[in-house]
Design an enzyme around this catalytic site. Structure first.
Site, mmCIF file in Angstrom:
data_model
loop_
_atom_site.group_PDB
_atom_site.id
_atom_site.type_symbol
_atom_site.label_atom_id
_atom_site.label_comp_id
_atom_site.label_asym_id
_atom_site.label_seq_id
_atom_site.Cartn_x
_atom_site.Cartn_y
_atom_site.Cartn_z
ATOM 1 N N TYR A 13 -10.626 2.185 5.945
ATOM 2 C CA TYR A 13 -9.642 1.756 4.966
ATOM 3 C C TYR A 13 -10.312 0.853 3.962
ATOM 4 O O TYR A 13 -10.830 0.001 4.224
ATOM 5 C CB TYR A 13 -8.363 1.291 5.664
ATOM 6 C CG TYR A 13 -7.215 1.140 4.593
ATOM 7 C CD1 TYR A 13 -6.129 1.872 4.783
ATOM 8 C CD2 TYR A 13 -7.171 -0.039 3.879
ATOM 9 C CE1 TYR A 13 -5.112 2.061 4.192
ATOM 10 C CE2 TYR A 13 -6.073 -0.215 3.175
ATOM 11 C CZ TYR A 13 -4.931 0.698 3.222
ATOM 12 O OH TYR A 13 -3.794 0.863 2.630
ATOM 13 N N SER A 14 -10.094 1.138 2.636
ATOM 14 C CA SER A 14 -10.522 0.311 1.477
ATOM 15 C C SER A 14 -9.892 0.389 0.333
ATOM 16 O O SER A 14 -9.414 1.375 -0.198
ATOM 17 C CB SER A 14 -12.099 0.592 1.043
ATOM 18 O OG SER A 14 -12.385 0.041 0.235
ATOM 19 N N ASN A 15 -9.171 -0.636 -0.184
ATOM 20 C CA ASN A 15 -8.475 -0.762 -1.341
ATOM 21 C C ASN A 15 -9.358 -0.279 -2.486
ATOM 22 O O ASN A 15 -8.850 0.099 -3.446
ATOM 23 C CB ASN A 15 -7.745 -2.088 -1.712
ATOM 24 C CG ASN A 15 -6.868 -2.348 -0.689
ATOM 25 O OD1 ASN A 15 -5.761 -1.777 -0.721
ATOM 26 N ND2 ASN A 15 -6.893 -3.353 0.231
ATOM 27 N N SER B 14 4.392 -12.077 5.716
ATOM 28 C CA SER B 14 2.960 -11.294 5.818
ATOM 29 C C SER B 14 2.247 -12.204 6.727
ATOM 30 O O SER B 14 2.485 -13.226 6.938
ATOM 31 C CB SER B 14 2.354 -10.906 4.614
ATOM 32 O OG SER B 14 1.961 -11.910 3.792
ATOM 33 N N ASN B 15 0.951 -11.612 6.825
ATOM 34 C CA ASN B 15 -0.217 -12.562 7.634
ATOM 35 C C ASN B 15 0.482 -12.952 9.177
ATOM 36 O O ASN B 15 0.165 -13.981 9.742
ATOM 37 C CB ASN B 15 -0.586 -13.811 6.734
ATOM 38 C CG ASN B 15 -1.933 -14.253 7.548
ATOM 39 O OD1 ASN B 15 -2.756 -13.464 7.848
ATOM 40 N ND2 ASN B 15 -1.938 -15.457 7.368
ATOM 41 N N SER C 158 0.658 -1.448 -0.227
ATOM 42 C CA SER C 158 -0.265 0.154 -0.028
ATOM 43 C C SER C 158 1.016 1.409 0.086
ATOM 44 O O SER C 158 0.268 2.286 0.059
ATOM 45 C CB SER C 158 -1.092 0.055 1.200
ATOM 46 O OG SER C 158 -2.129 -0.864 1.016
ATOM 47 N N GLY D 210 2.845 -0.738 4.303
ATOM 48 C CA GLY D 210 2.613 -1.515 3.080
ATOM 49 C C GLY D 210 2.221 -2.994 3.515
ATOM 50 O O GLY D 210 3.435 -3.439 4.232
ATOM 51 N N ARG E 188 -0.079 8.690 5.508
ATOM 52 C CA ARG E 188 -0.277 8.435 7.385
ATOM 53 C C ARG E 188 0.373 9.515 8.050
ATOM 54 O O ARG E 188 1.678 9.813 7.527
ATOM 55 C CB ARG E 188 0.054 6.896 7.528
ATOM 56 C CG ARG E 188 -1.039 5.913 6.870
ATOM 57 C CD ARG E 188 -0.622 4.675 7.642
ATOM 58 N NE ARG E 188 -1.384 3.542 6.946
ATOM 59 C CZ ARG E 188 -2.850 3.143 7.204
ATOM 60 N NH1 ARG E 188 -3.023 3.934 8.485
ATOM 61 N NH2 ARG E 188 -3.142 2.385 6.667
ATOM 62 N N ALA F 217 -10.055 -13.657 3.177
ATOM 63 C CA ALA F 217 -10.583 -14.186 4.501
ATOM 64 C C ALA F 217 -9.694 -15.442 5.115
ATOM 65 O O ALA F 217 -9.494 -15.729 6.060
ATOM 66 C CB ALA F 217 -12.061 -14.989 4.196
#
Length: 419
Positions: free
Chosen positions: A232-234, A399-400, A135, A373, A358, A194
């Site tokens: 927040y939304s892509n 990530s995750n 991001s 990001g 931000r 998800a």
């Protein structure tokens, strides 16, 4: 292995990162001058030449902007590279194969690394590696649109549907609402990921159009009325990419290249969508499965088509530092547009969001500006001081993993608070 090196650099500025809503050349460059930018523009194709000439003019107009726009740099504590190394060690201990950080501080460069860039070969991670910035892409997209506002080709408070007729179900949604995440448009990526691994594998090689992604969002109810609240939304930045292409008549790749990459000489920054490979020397990215104990998934090769102008740019720590330094010093936008970008809405006790930017409020009372990001395999923080004089890019190649993400934020405290 940990390395911490310091060098002198005549860099143009600094760069920062942004966070995607996924569940949850180390070499120094030569400063760009208006004259060299104009010379490059003279031999470019017509469309590219117009953008490059505009970029050269911005650099020329911004020359006096080297004066600090915020608190004097001397008021900042010195960066704590030992503290930064400790942060990266913790990040690796928590599951990231590797982590890196680069600080550019008024011509002085600090580099710190830990762990590996490739789990198969064991190659050590390097601050010169390229990686997916997620991001942080949103700041690039915002800069292009705000340049178009400066050129009187776009109005921030105009309805999106004025430029893209019939795209959105509500004429009250403005360009400003998109860039500040206050449109109320549902984030389609919440459904895609998800489940982290299966969701990723379903889209790893897939190529979407912008309108297909918008359609996925519009299947769901909006989260709030336009302008009512930050969410927040892509989807917002997918629509922003559509706006860039409609108003410039160019792919976003071309707009990024002509308006940002070439003027700032960002030699490691690419938009390769829908290609799946990262060009040149790069850090491989590893996705953490949802099931504890399951092996990491090499997520390096992917189209990132699910994100595009919301998160598909590739860059390096050096390039991000240059980018954010230039932005915060006023070298990419007029003072009025930079002020628009820095008009913040509070998100929580430590963060606020402007337009594709931000603000993080640190424990020592310093505020820094940039983006986070997250894209499969990579977490990034890219931030700078108000005057752009000190910038940090930190990245972990996983990530995750919420522990890694939260721990990596400690790099900001070491870089800007000396902790």
């Amino acid at each position: 292995m940990v390395s911490a090196t310091v060098g002198r650099a005549g860099v143009l500025g600094a760069v920062a990162l942004s966070l995607l809503a996924v569940p949850a050349r180390a070499a120094t460059g030569t400063p760009e001058t208006p004259a060299t930018a104009a010379r490059q523009a003279a031999t470019a194709p017509t469309t590219a030449r117009q953008a490059a000439v505009t970029a050269a003019a911005r650099l020329a107009a911004a020359t006096p902007a080297a004066a600090p726009r915020g608190p004097a740099a001397a008021a900042l504590p010195a960066p704590n590279t030992a503290g930064l190394a400790a942060v990266l060690r913790s990040v690796v201990a928590q599951g990231a194969p590797g982590a890196l950080a680069r600080i550019d501080d008024h011509g002085r460069t600090h580099r710190v690394t830990r762990g590996v860039a490739d789990r198969v070969t064991g190659r050590a991670i390097s601050t010169g590696d390229r990686f997916r910035i997620g991001s942080v892409t949103k700041t690039f997209t915002t800069v292009v649109l705000l340049q178009l506002v400066d050129e009187h080709r776009l109005a921030l408070d105009a309805p999106v549907n004025r430029y893209l007729p019939g795209l959105l179900p509500d004429d009250r949604i403005t360009v400003r609402h998109l860039l500040s995440h206050r449109s109320g448009l549902y984030d389609y990526s919440d459904d895609m990921f998800a489940a982290s691994v299966s969701g990723f594998e379903a889209v790893r090689k897939k190529v979407f159009t912008y309108r297909q992604l918008v359609a996925l969002s519009l299947k769901k109810a909006r989260t709030n009325a336009p302008g009512a609240a930050y969410a927040y939304s892509n989807t917002n930045f997918v629509v922003a990419g559509l706006l860039v292409e409609k108003l410039t008549g160019q792919p976003v790749r071309t707009a990024y290249r002509n308006r940002i990459v070439k003027p700032l000489k960002l030699t490691d920054t690419f938009y390769v969508h829908p290609d799946t490979a990262i060009p040149g020397r790069h850090t491989r990215g590893y996705l953490t499965p949802d099931r504890a104990g399951a092996p990491l998934v090499d997520a390096t090769a992917q189209t990132v088509s699910w994100a595009q102008s919301a998160g598909a740019v590739i860059s390096s720590a050096r390039d991000l530092d240059v980018f954010y330094g230039a932005l915060l010093r006023g070298r990419l936008l007029s003072p009025a547009r930079l002020a628009d970008m820095e008009r913040f809405t509070k998100v929580n006790s430590t963060t606020a969001y402007g337009l594709g930017l931000r603000r993080r409020d640190l424990s020592c009372g310093v505020s820094v500006y940039g983006h986070t990001g997250a894209v499969q395999g990579y977490y990034t923080y890219a931030f700078g001081t108000k005057d752009g004089g000190r910038t940090l890019t930190a990245m972990a190649n996983t990530s995750n993993n919420a522990k890694v993400l939260n721990t990596l934020a400690g790099a900001l405290e070491s870089a800007f608070c000396g902790k």
